[in-house]
Enzyme design. Structure first.
Site, PDB file in Angstrom:
ATOM      1  N   VAL A 162       0.814  -1.225   0.000  1.00 50.81           N
ATOM      2  CA  VAL A 162       0.000   0.000   0.000  1.00 50.81           C
ATOM      3  C   VAL A 162       0.847   1.274   0.000  1.00 50.81           C
ATOM      4  CG1 VAL A 162      -2.053  -1.037   1.072  1.00 50.81           C
ATOM      5  CG2 VAL A 162      -0.272   0.005   2.535  1.00 50.81           C
ATOM      6  N   TYR A 186       2.828   5.765  15.972  1.00 52.50           N
ATOM      7  CA  TYR A 186       1.645   4.949  15.640  1.00 52.50           C
ATOM      8  C   TYR A 186       0.373   5.738  15.948  1.00 52.50           C
ATOM      9  CZ  TYR A 186      -1.680   1.058  15.742  1.00 52.50           C
ATOM     10  OH  TYR A 186      -2.765   0.233  15.512  1.00 52.50           O
ATOM     11  N   SER A 198      -0.246   8.442  13.483  1.00 51.87           N
ATOM     12  CA  SER A 198      -0.703   7.910  12.190  1.00 51.87           C
ATOM     13  C   SER A 198      -2.188   7.572  12.246  1.00 51.87           C
ATOM     14  CB  SER A 198       0.122   6.678  11.784  1.00 51.87           C
ATOM     15  OG  SER A 198      -0.213   5.538  12.553  1.00 51.87           O
ATOM     16  N   LYS A 199      -2.628   7.021  13.381  1.00 48.10           N
ATOM     17  CA  LYS A 199      -4.029   6.597  13.481  1.00 48.10           C
ATOM     18  C   LYS A 199      -4.963   7.787  13.697  1.00 48.10           C
ATOM     19  CE  LYS A 199      -3.499   2.192  12.763  1.00 48.10           C
ATOM     20  NZ  LYS A 199      -4.071   1.570  11.559  1.00 48.10           N
TER      21      LYS A 199
END
Ligand code: NAI
Length: 268
Positions: free
Chosen positions: A77, A169, A172-173
């Site tokens: 991706v 993380y 990013s979320k």
């Protein structure tokens, strides 16, 4: 504590997806694999798209052997051209793309912000954020002229609240939630629903790798249910968001965390 177990999943799917075409990224493992299974057994033609082609092929073969419709395709991706090619391949085969689940994601090593190497930033953002961005651009480009479609981006509870030691993380979320809401506003008038699901702790290879032997102990104190989710419990939420039953649900970040955030804490 008495824990409420995950229900028996031998029951029939809640929603039907006959004649629909679904693309699931990171479809070979964990939440993505459960989503592929659920959608395929509910009648969808499922494209299992994953970096790990061998596992994607194994899952697609298993689904086809069980009478469902599925096929595996290699996809990274982080590469926008590969994402476009996969969406185009899907479109050329079926002349439609009804459902897209942008699920592929990676974790980061648990580290203080100052100790986190720059490479983690590019690796995690590359898959978790740019990956979703690449997918949205390719999917919406074919869904928009068709004026129909449902997209679910897989964020996290860490997309809604801060988590120390995993700042990259978490960032990013959070960004995935922002992308979801913005895309939802832009494309709802064209008949395309974009939503996100924000799982809490889910028992997948991702978490097993991260927590190792601590998984049982962490699961017990993760939420009031006292257990990690089964991947299928997240897949059920994703399938609902993709279904006509959620026809009025647009731009939500659906928290599925066993009640961890209900009290405003991080579940500890
Ligand atoms: P997993 O590690 O079991 O599965 C992830 C899949 O994504 C793997 O098959 C992997 O090969 C694939 N993948 C990784 N990088 C890729 C890339 N560049 N291109 C294509 N495929 C790629 O992980 P799990 O737990 O099923 O996670 C799925 C999603 O759910 C992730 O976005 C994760 O951040 C999110 N999530 C997971 C939680 C958990 O507790 N397991 C909690 C909250 C969110």
């Amino acid at each position: 504590m008495v824990t409420m177990a995950a229900p028996d999943r031998s029951t029939k799917p809640q929603h039907r997806f006959d004649d629909r075409v679904a693309l699931v990224t990171g479809g070979a493992s964990g939440i993505g694999a459960a989503t592929c299974e659920l959608l395929a057994h509910a009648g969808a033609q499922v494209w299992v798209a994953d970096f790990d082609l061998a596992s994607a092929l194994a899952l697609a073969d298993r689904l086809v052997a069980a009478g469902a419709q599925a096929q595996a395709i290699a996809l990274d991706v982080t590469d926008p051209q590969q994402v476009k090619n996969v969406v185009q391949a899907c479109w050329q085969r079926h002349a439609r793309l009804d459902i897209a689940v942008n699920n592929a994601g990676i974790s980061q090593s648990v580290n203080g912000l100052l100790q986190t190497p720059r490479s983690q930033w590019s690796d995690v953002m590359g898959v978790n954020l740019e990956g979703v961005w690449n997918c949205l651009q390719a999917e919406l480009a074919v869904m928009a002229p068709a004026r129909s479609g449902a997209i679910v981006n897989v964020s996290s509870r860490a997309g809604l609240v801060g988590h120390p030691q995993v700042a990259v993380y978490t960032a990013s979320k959070h960004a995935v939630v922002g992308l979801t809401r913005s895309a939802a506003l832009e494309f709802a008038p064209l008949g395309i629903r974009v939503n996100a699901v924000c799982p809490g702790l889910v028992r997948t290879p991702f978490v097993e790798r991260k927590l190792g032997e601590r998984l049982e102990e962490v699961s017990r104190s993760a939420n009031p249910l006292g257990r990690a989710a089964d991947p299928m419990e997240i897949a059920e939420s994703i399938a609902w968001l993709c279904s006509d039953a959620a026809s009025y649900v647009v731009g939500v970040a659906l928290l599925v965390d066993g009640g961890a955030l209900a009290g405003g804490s991080t579940g500890k």
